[in-house]
Design a protein around this motif. Structure first.
Motif, PDB file in Angstrom:
ATOM      1  N   LEU A  97       0.830  -1.204   0.000  1.00 56.56           N
ATOM      2  CA  LEU A  97       0.000   0.000   0.000  1.00 56.56           C
ATOM      3  C   LEU A  97       0.870   1.261   0.000  1.00 56.56           C
ATOM      4  N   ALA A  98       1.930   1.268   0.813  1.00 53.16           N
ATOM      5  CA  ALA A  98       2.812   2.434   0.852  1.00 53.16           C
ATOM      6  C   ALA A  98       3.476   2.663  -0.498  1.00 53.16           C
ATOM      7  N   THR A  99       3.870   1.574  -1.154  1.00 53.26           N
ATOM      8  CA  THR A  99       4.484   1.705  -2.473  1.00 53.26           C
ATOM      9  C   THR A  99       3.477   2.221  -3.492  1.00 53.26           C
ATOM     10  N   THR A 100       2.248   1.807  -3.351  1.00 54.24           N
ATOM     11  CA  THR A 100       1.189   2.284  -4.253  1.00 54.24           C
ATOM     12  C   THR A 100       1.019   3.791  -4.132  1.00 54.24           C
ATOM     13  N   TRP A 101       0.981   4.308  -2.887  1.00 52.40           N
ATOM     14  CA  TRP A 101       0.855   5.752  -2.702  1.00 52.40           C
ATOM     15  C   TRP A 101       2.006   6.488  -3.390  1.00 52.40           C
ATOM     16  N   MET A 102       3.216   5.959  -3.216  1.00 53.49           N
ATOM     17  CA  MET A 102       4.383   6.619  -3.776  1.00 53.49           C
ATOM     18  C   MET A 102       4.340   6.621  -5.304  1.00 53.49           C
ATOM     19  N   LEU A 103       3.973   5.503  -5.899  1.00 54.63           N
ATOM     20  CA  LEU A 103       3.923   5.424  -7.360  1.00 54.63           C
ATOM     21  C   LEU A 103       2.825   6.327  -7.936  1.00 54.63           C
ATOM     22  N   LEU A 104       1.722   6.434  -7.240  1.00 55.27           N
ATOM     23  CA  LEU A 104       0.643   7.317  -7.726  1.00 55.27           C
ATOM     24  C   LEU A 104       1.061   8.774  -7.628  1.00 55.27           C
ATOM     25  N   GLU A 105       1.828   9.105  -6.603  1.00 50.88           N
ATOM     26  CA  GLU A 105       2.320  10.478  -6.502  1.00 50.88           C
ATOM     27  C   GLU A 105       3.201  10.821  -7.696  1.00 50.88           C
ATOM     28  N   LEU A 106       3.894   9.802  -8.224  1.00 51.05           N
ATOM     29  CA  LEU A 106       4.761  10.019  -9.377  1.00 51.05           C
ATOM     30  C   LEU A 106       4.052   9.695 -10.695  1.00 51.05           C
TER      31      LEU A 106
END
Length: 811
Positions: A603-612
């Motif tokens: 989930l944390a990685t998902t947030w980061m990728l969506l920010e980018l």
């Protein structure tokens, strides 16, 4: 070697003590040194000592005669004879070198006392070389402290790998690199043994025949003479000690005492003092001793020849039982199998088998079991043990096959029916991963605490709702039976259970305790240690109070990815760092599951990728997590976040409503509330949005969960809008709002997918027309997107837009 012996000459009045086992090349070394320095202009005297030289008068007469000094003195006392020889040497012009060979035969105290006096007062032109199998009892410490002693030990006499190859090539005997490795490994560089191997190769002419006679035979005939010479003067008690302690590959003083009696430690000390070929490692009571391989082969052959196969089998059984008591089941089983005692082998398998499989020695133990009688190796109980071992190594196909064989059997000849039945159900559940716990009525508990510990762990994994009491029971049983692998598994699962129930502080405390236990038990590289490390890293990441320390990407992929996420804001190139983290997250999904931490990392990685603006990469991370963990809340929240990023807020709302109706107290509930608050705010539902953001703060405040408010785009705007209106939660909300990373690491700028594609072309030198050609759209469309990008970024030029986008992480 010549350089080392020359140090004694450089001292002036120095002594070189060359001490090593028979056949190590002492005499050859001294002769070679004398050839190096030459005899012109110096006097060289060589005396080979024997038992008769313990007569002090004969000893000093012999030494004096060797250098040409007068042998008769007015005072016949040894000290006077030594003093007279010293005066003569001091008055003699030129250099004098005296070699005392085989000095270990000296034991007369008067002779040795006079020799100590002599060596401590040598004139400067005189050098003494004392060659012995072991240090004769001369005052060596005093000479050492005076700086006139040079010690040359057996290690410097050993043939190295290159020297061994050169020796064979010099005799025109062809050897391969693997041959050289085997020769050095077998002889350990013992000069006489290397020479014997050379003779074997020269005589047989073929490598297989030579090495077979050297290593395959229980008695290496070529080494008999040198070994016989070493053993000739030893007492029967010492020879019995050597034969008994040669049975194990290595031994401690405790094992030696068990095999050879209470005086074993004294015998061992005497052997070490005489430079007997024994190596040792460790210190104190944990010292481990090992015979030279060829010496051990000879001793074992002598044991069988002189005492018979029955005595050898009895010793193997005795060694096996000792290793069993010391909780080394693989070594125990190997010796019991060698003893041929069917009853003892069966008892060992039944009693120690589970411990062996759960410990780190499972592979070696099962390998030893391959040589056991067929009826033991093929017992259904053993098939269950093989299935458990396969599960530990994630070989589920093999585990399934072994379970099927065991389930098809009526029972086991190795253990009672109720033990076999309970273990069979537990292993089946472990392999299948089915939900539910064992039916205590159908399969009653056994009196085996090791089996019950394993059963409790399986029940806890298959019934999360009842996990806590089961894991506490498993921990107590593991401590009782002293199986550290099971204790670590229970500790790691207890930490995960606390995290699954939202108690991150408790989770971190338990994870730290598990890591400390793993370090003390030598299990830091185990799967359960990696899981504990991931749980601790997760707590630190979610609270954003303590930086997440880096971890080994191979051993702890989840902890490594969380550490990389934690340092993302400080990265020079956030996009490259994000791709690295995404790969690490996908790699972690390919390894052993990490409860709580694994889904939260996804989930944390998902947030980061969506920010980018990488929704496709985010989907792949969520997909991998779903394949590993199933339909957990984190996967559904990740899909909802992707829906929001792609403009499907309605679909996201449905997913979030579904997640928030669940009753499980997962930490990710805060992420769901924050995201739904943003979705409601964008839809104009201010009341619902305020309720969700307040509920998120209420859920996050006890554990100080800061990360969800930093990760969800738009959350900071809601906190800003409600500043001062959260009542008792105001202090926590203000803490989040005033964090430095809440300002520079997040952006309220939201670009459309088309605008993002155009933005990524701006750092290139392409014109608007060329960008349009690359993207397959019209120039007017590109210009429209550029106006939208400039407006959202507050830029008036292309350069300003690129700089602003990089500053907030869009590029």
């Amino acid at each position: 070697m010549c350089e080392r012996l020359n140090r004694a000459r450089d001292i002036g009045g120095g002594t070189a003590l060359l001490s090593s086992v028979a056949g190590s090349g002492k005499t050859v070394a001294v002769v070679s040194w004398l050839e190096c320095i030459g005899t012109r202009g110096r006097t060289v005297a060589w005396t080979t000592l024997g038992e008769q030289h313990n007569d002090p008068v004969l000893f000093w007469d012999t030494v004096a005669a060797s250098v040409g000094a007068p042998t008769a003195t007015p005072d016949p006392s040894p000290r006077a004879a030594a003093a007279a020889l010293l005066r003569w040497l001091d008055a003699t012009p030129g250099e004098v070198v005296i070699v005392l060979d085989d000095a270990h035969v000296l034991h007369d105290p008067i002779t040795l006392s006079a020799l100590s006096f002599f060596l401590s007062r040598l004139p400067k032109p005189v050098t003494i070389v004392v060659a012995a199998r072991f240090d004769p009892p001369v005052a060596w410490p005093q000479l050492d402290a005076s700086g006139v002693l040079v010690r040359v030990g057996g290690d410097s006499l050993r043939f190295t790998r290159d020297e061994t190859r050169e020796l064979f090539e010099g005799e025109r005997v062809r050897v391969s690199e693997s041959d050289v490795d085997e020769i050095v490994g077998t002889t350990r560089g013992w000069a006489a043994m290397v020479r014997f191997v050379l003779l074997l190769f020269a005589e047989t002419g073929t490598r297989p025949a030579a090495l077979d006679s050297l290593t395959a035979s229980r008695r290496p005939v070529a080494a008999d003479r040198i070994v016989d010479e070493l053993l000739a003067s030893m007492s029967p008690r010492t020879r019995r000690f050597l034969a008994a302690t040669a049975v194990p590959d290595d031994f401690t003083t405790d094992l030696a005492a068990a095999l050879a009696g209470p005086r074993a430690e004294h015998t061992l000390a005497r052997l070490l003092a005489t430079n007997f070929p024994i190596s040792r490692t460790g210190s104190g009571r944990s010292e481990v001793y090992r015979y030279h391989p060829m010496m051990r082969a000879y001793l074992l052959a002598e044991l069988t020849r002189t005492m018979g196969h029955e005595r050898r089998a009895a010793l193997d059984a005795q060694v096996g039982r000792w290793f069993e008591r010391e909780r080394q089941p693989d070594r125990a089983l190997g010796h019991l199998v060698a003893s041929g005692d069917h009853g003892e082998i069966a008892r060992c398998v039944a009693e120690s088998g589970p411990r062996a499989v759960w410990s780190g020695s499972g592979t070696a133990w099962l390998r030893a079991l391959d040589d056991a009688p067929a009826d033991i190796g093929g017992d259904p109980f053993v098939h269950l043990l093989r299935a458990m071992h396969a599960v530990r190594h994630r070989e589920f196909g093999g585990a399934r096959a072994f379970v099927d064989i065991a389930n098809a059997a009526v029972g086991s000849d190795l253990c009672p029916p109720h033990v076999f039945a309970r273990l069979r159900v537990a292993v089946t559940r472990d392999v299948e991963g089915a939900l539910g716990i064992l039916d205590a009525g159908d399969v009653p508990p056994t009196d085996r605490p090791d089996v019950e510990c394993y059963v409790a762990l399986v029940e806890a994994r298959t019934d999360p709702a009842a996990a806590a009491p089961l894991l506490h029971r498993a921990l107590a049983l593991a401590e009782h039976v002293r199986i550290p692998e099971l204790e670590l598994a229970a500790r790691a699962l207890l930490a995960a259970d606390a995290g699954a129930h939202g108690s991150l502080t408790v989770m971190a405390g338990r994870a730290e305790a598990a890591l400390a236990f793993a370090a003390g038990a030598g299990l830091r590289q185990s799967v359960d240690a990696a899981r504990s490390g991931a749980l601790l890293a997760l707590q630190r990441y979610l609270t954003a109070e303590v930086p997440v320390r880096g971890a080994d990407p191979a051993a702890d992929p989840v902890a490594y990815a969380l550490a990389e996420l934690d340092g993302l804001a400080d990265s020079d190139d956030r996009a490259v760092a994000a791709q690295t983290i995404a790969r690490a997250a996908r790699r972690s999904a390919e390894g052993p599951p990490v409860p709580v931490a694994g889904p939260m990392l996804a989930l944390a990685t998902t947030w980061m990728l969506l920010e980018l603006h990488e929704p496709e990469h985010a989907r792949s991370v969520v997909r991998a997590a779903h394949d590993l963990y199933g339909d957990v809340a984190e996967c559904e929240i990740g899909r909802a976040a992707i829906d929001v990023a792609c403009g499907h807020a309605g679909d996201a709302r449905v997913r979030l409503d579904s997640v928030l109706t669940r009753t499980d107290p997962s930490p990710s509930r805060v992420d769901a509330l924050v995201l739904r608050a943003v979705v409601r705010a964008e839809a104009g539902d201010r009341v619902g949005s305020d309720a969700d953001i307040e509920a998120a703060l209420l859920a996050a405040e006890p554990e100080r969960l800061v990360r969800p408010f930093l990760a969800v785009r738009g959350a900071m705007a809601l906190l800003d809008a409600g500043a001062g209106r959260f009542g008792c939660l105001d202090e926590f909300a203000e803490t989040i709002r005033h964090r430095p990373d809440a300002v520079h690491a997040r952006s309220a700028v939201i670009l459309t997918a088309a605008e993002t594609r155009v933005l990524r072309q701006l750092p290139s030198p392409c014109t608007a027309g060329e960008i349009a050609a690359v993207l397959g759209v019209s120039v007017n469309t590109v210009k429209t997107h550029l106006r939208g990008i400039y407006g959202k970024l507050g830029a008036s030029t292309r350069t300003e837009a690129v700089g602003a986008a990089r500053a907030i992480g869009l590029l």
